[in-house]
Design an enzyme around this catalytic site. Structure first.
Site, PDB file in Angstrom:
ATOM      1  N   HIS A   1      76.053  -5.730  71.294  1.00  0.00           N
ATOM      2  CA  HIS A   1      75.990  -6.971  70.820  1.00  0.00           C
ATOM      3  C   HIS A   1      74.888  -7.899  71.035  1.00  0.00           C
ATOM      4  O   HIS A   1      75.057  -9.060  71.409  1.00  0.00           O
ATOM      5  CB  HIS A   1      77.185  -7.830  71.142  1.00  0.00           C
TER       6      HIS A   1
ATOM      7  N   LYS B   1      55.953 -11.146  32.919  1.00  0.00           N
ATOM      8  CA  LYS B   1      56.458 -12.057  31.721  1.00  0.00           C
ATOM      9  C   LYS B   1      56.630 -11.426  30.488  1.00  0.00           C
ATOM     10  O   LYS B   1      57.904 -12.086  30.012  1.00  0.00           O
ATOM     11  CB  LYS B   1      55.476 -13.097  31.595  1.00  0.00           C
TER      12      LYS B   1
END
Length: 529
Positions: A281, A140
């Site tokens: 695929h 922070k």
């Protein structure tokens, strides 16, 4: 916000001591005062570093078996104070709080402890409290503090100090803060996920999924899409834990297809023979079981050699030289196996563009797991489809029961169908696929496409008749009408396995009876979307 912040004081408290002695000595050489706790302080002193105990700063000893040591204003004030805010500076001076410019913390190994099967009490003790609190405080306050949470960032930190005469830049601190908040979020996700599992709560009010960046990908499914690959902290054997022995980095589609191939290969126990799967695929275009991996590969490739070109090959057993030689006869994108012998690896080295992956074993196909998929504005979460069919649960619904050979092929086809996009139809003969129909809106269309694939296979191999003649068939879901069974019969199939449960089951069974087919119900479906 200041850009350059000199690092004069660091707080170091780490569970993973990798690189700690080198880091401590490097900071000492740069004149940085080091605060530390417990085992970290002892390790630093053993490395010849001068360390000031955090207890000296807080005025309180570590207590409650180390549960409380850094949760104190003297620590968090030093991390959170804004150095350019007069009131903050006055408070620090009034209470004797030293400014902390660098925080180096890695957390208790909660994820690894749980992965090792620890009992609840042990797991709870590995939930870090002070570490995340300090990390969040420093992240922070990245305007003034550099938070380092990963061992691999030590070198970058030292390079940053060297480049800036012992200071860190704002850009560097921001980047560290991003990593820090990601680490605490992933840590909390692991804890909440474990608690949900231990309580048997499938749908907690909030669910968070965490992962660690394994690879930033060149692009996603298409070149205009950005993509990245994240791995769990302790991934099961598979593409996330496999080692790339050669070849270019895996692409998004490579990873997706390789995962599909290896998951299906793992359905077949090596003790029951070799298995090979070829995926294109995300759908299997060939799968087979045989006495050797070479025979399994050849049978899998014969199912659809056109689709196998540029596909993914997965084995459930050691990749040997003979199999490697056969695979290299056809262009292949990726090969994955749980073991690869030296001769096979040497052969692949002659084709350096082929991606060769060695996985640390086979995933357990029946192990409980979660599957998640993002939709617009949310996530779908479900149990992964890990259900294995038990022979005693099968129900023969025709007058004729399958022969022993048909039953083997039915079981094989059913395992494959679970990994084929729905609507799925799989023809199998001799424990090898001979026709696969995937992803069609109509089950009849899937049956016809699979039969057409089999006819193409017959032409390719010079067979006297399509291999669907005398084949067993699996359907991932029930047949809503008899027309699906009629299509299978027209292709020459003699046995079929399906979930059952349709309103017209009687008609479907009657159609099978009329063609002399054996039919087995499983009582469960395997939709794969």
């Amino acid at each position: 916000m200041p850009d350059l912040v000199p690092v004069r004081r660091a707080l170091i408290s780490v569970s993973d001591k990798t690189g700690l002695p080198e880091l401590g000595r490097a900071l000492a050489a740069r004149g940085v005062e080091v605060l530390s706790t417990g085992g970290t302080a002892a390790a630093l002193r053993e490395a010849g570093c001068t360390v000031r105990d955090v207890a000296e700063v807080t005025g309180l000893p570590e207590m409650m078996d180390g549960r409380v040591k850094t949760l104190h204003p003297a620590v968090h004030g030093g991390l959170l104070a804004l150095r350019d805010a007069p009131a903050h500076v006055e408070a620090m001076e009034a209470h004797g709080i030293p400014a902390i410019d660098l925080l180096v913390v890695n957390l208790y190994p909660f994820e690894a402890t749980v992965a090792a099967g620890a009992e609840e009490a042990e797991a709870v003790e590995q939930i870090d409290i002070g570490g995340p609190a300090m990390i969040r405080a420093a992240a922070k306050n990245h305007a003034h503090v550099a938070p380092v949470v990963d061992v691999e960032d030590y070198d970058a930190l030292l390079a940053e100090l060297d480049a800036n005469d012992g200071a860190t830049t704002l850009a560097f601190r921001k980047a560290l803060a991003l990593t820090a908040f990601g680490r605490t979020a992933a840590y909390d996700a692991a804890v909440s996920g474990w608690m949900a599992e231990s309580l048997g709560v499938f749908a907690p009010r909030r669910r968070v999924m965490g992962g660690r960046l394994a690879q930033e990908l060149r692009y996603g499914e298409n070149p205009h899409q950005r993509a990245a690959f994240y791995a769990e902290t302790d991934p099961a054997p598979g593409v996330a834990s496999a080692r790339l022995l050669q070849g270019k980095e895996l692409s998004y589609n490579n990873i997706n297809d390789t995962d599909a191939a290896y998951a299906l290969a793992a359905e077949f126990l090596p003790a029951d023979g070799a298995a090979c799967v070829i995926v294109k695929h995300a759908n299997p275009c060939g799968a087979a079981r045989a006495a050797s991996p070479l025979e399994a590969y050849r049978k899998a490739r014969e199912c659809d050699p056109v689709s196998a070109f540029g596909g993914i090959v997965a084995l459930n057993t050691t990749l040997d030289a003979a199999t490697a030689q056969a695979i290299l006869e056809l262009f292949t994108e990726v090969v994955i196996a749980p073991a690869i012998d030296d001769e096979a690896q040497a052969l692949f080295a002659q084709k350096p563009n082929v991606r060769l992956l060695k996985a640390p074993g086979l995933p357990n196909p029946g192990a409980p797991a979660r599957a998640a998929r993002q939709v617009t504005g949310g996530w779908l979460v479900q149990d992964a489809d890990t259900r294995l069919v038990a022979p005693e649960t099968l129900k023969v619904v025709t007058a004729r029961a399958p022969s022993e050979a048909e039953m083997r092929d039915l079981a094989f086809a059913w395992a494959v169908a679970k990994h084929v996009k729905s609507n799925a139809i799989v023809y199998a003969k001799g424990r090898a696929t001979v026709g696969i129909g995937a992803g069609q809106m109509s089950r009849v269309d899937s049956a016809r496409i699979a039969a057409e694939k089999a006819r193409a296979m017959a032409e390719e191999l010079g067979l006297p008749e399509p291999p669907t003649v005398g084949a067993a068939v699996a359907s991932d879901a029930f047949f809503p009408f008899a027309d699906g069974v009629e299509a299978l019969a027209a292709a020459g199939a003699t046995a079929v396995i399906q979930p059952g449960g349709a309103r017209r089951d009687a008609e479907v069974i009657a159609a099978a009876e009329a063609h002399g087919m054996a039919m087995v119900f499983t009582g469960e479906r395997h939709f794969r979307h």
